[in-house]
Every structure is written in structure tokens, then in C-alpha cells.
Design an enzyme around this catalytic site. Sequence first.
Site, PDB file in Angstrom:
ATOM      1  N   ASN A  56      38.366 -40.162  45.297  1.00 41.64           N
ATOM      2  CA  ASN A  56      38.553 -38.727  45.154  1.00 41.64           C
ATOM      3  C   ASN A  56      38.497 -38.244  43.707  1.00 41.64           C
ATOM      4  OD1 ASN A  56      38.807 -36.348  46.641  1.00 41.64           O
ATOM      5  ND2 ASN A  56      40.968 -36.187  46.152  1.00 41.64           N
ATOM      6  N   ASP A  77      47.234 -37.142  52.735  1.00 42.59           N
ATOM      7  CA  ASP A  77      46.174 -37.539  51.816  1.00 42.59           C
ATOM      8  C   ASP A  77      46.638 -38.623  50.838  1.00 42.59           C
ATOM      9  OD1 ASP A  77      44.511 -35.764  53.075  1.00 42.59           O
ATOM     10  OD2 ASP A  77      44.455 -34.313  51.430  1.00 42.59           O
TER      11      ASP A  77
END
Length: 163
Positions: free
Chosen positions: A140, A68
Site C-alpha cells: 500500500n 485494513d
Amino acid sequence: MKIYLYPNLDKTHCFEYTTATYERLRKNGAKLFMDTCYKHVFGKLDITFCSEDECVKQCDMIIAIGGDGTILKCSLKGCEFEKPILGINCGRLGFMASLEHSQLELLDKLFSGEYTLSRRMMLNVNVECGSENKSYTALNDVAVTKADDCKIADFEVSKNGRL
């Protein structure tokens, strides 16, 4: 298809997964790009090495190989140049990655058009620190902490990101 490979060689086995990804993509006729900083590692492969900006400008998509964090690192360039990103997870658990390193055969679907793009929102934050203004873009989340003489001047959600 032109693809920018963005590996995180700090991840265990990422070299092997990047090489396997390279072989799968080349078998399908892809032209591959990689940042010049990786030439000493992957220089014997049929890859075009150039600056990150040039790689992203020339490619049709980005493949981030790592986790990620790797996807987050390349998301700004992907957004800036409106390029989709495919994440291949090399770690334990990847929430943002589309593929696990054991699923590289699914890369063939890129060439048959058997995939969908998911739009992700990007966050734009403007911060005033005294007389100085700074702008940040993130995918995010954004962490807001206390700092002397600083405040959030503006916060905007953008729908430019594609993963």
C-alpha cells in the site's frame, strides 16, 4: 482447503466474527490453522495451532479478520510465502477487505471456485542510515520522513503480492 485464520482480537466483535468464520469454513470441510498465541482463546475449536511461519507454509490461503491494518500486518507473510489473503472487515470502513462481517455466507464461494484473485504490488525500500543498511517491504504505502544521516538507497515495486 487449508486456511490460516489471522484475527485481530483488539477489534470489537472480532471474536464472534472469527468464530462464525470458523463455523462457515468447517461446514465446507476446510482444515484451519491459527497461531499458537490464540490457543488460549480458540483452543476448544478444531484448529491446528502452530507458529505463524508454519501456519502460512501449510495453508492454501490466509483470512485476515479485522480491518485494513490486520491485512497490512499479515501481507508480508502472505507475500513471502506467496499465499493469497482474503480480508474480512470488522470495523467501520475497510478499503482493502473483500468481505464485510455481515457477508460470511460468501465464504462458500471459496469452495466452489467462484472467486478471483487480485494482484497487489508490494513496495521494497532500502534505507541507508550511516553505515547501516535496512530493507523494508510494505503493501500500500511507505512513509518517508527526515532522519539524520539516513537516505533512501533503493525503491522498488514488486508484483508478488496477492489479495
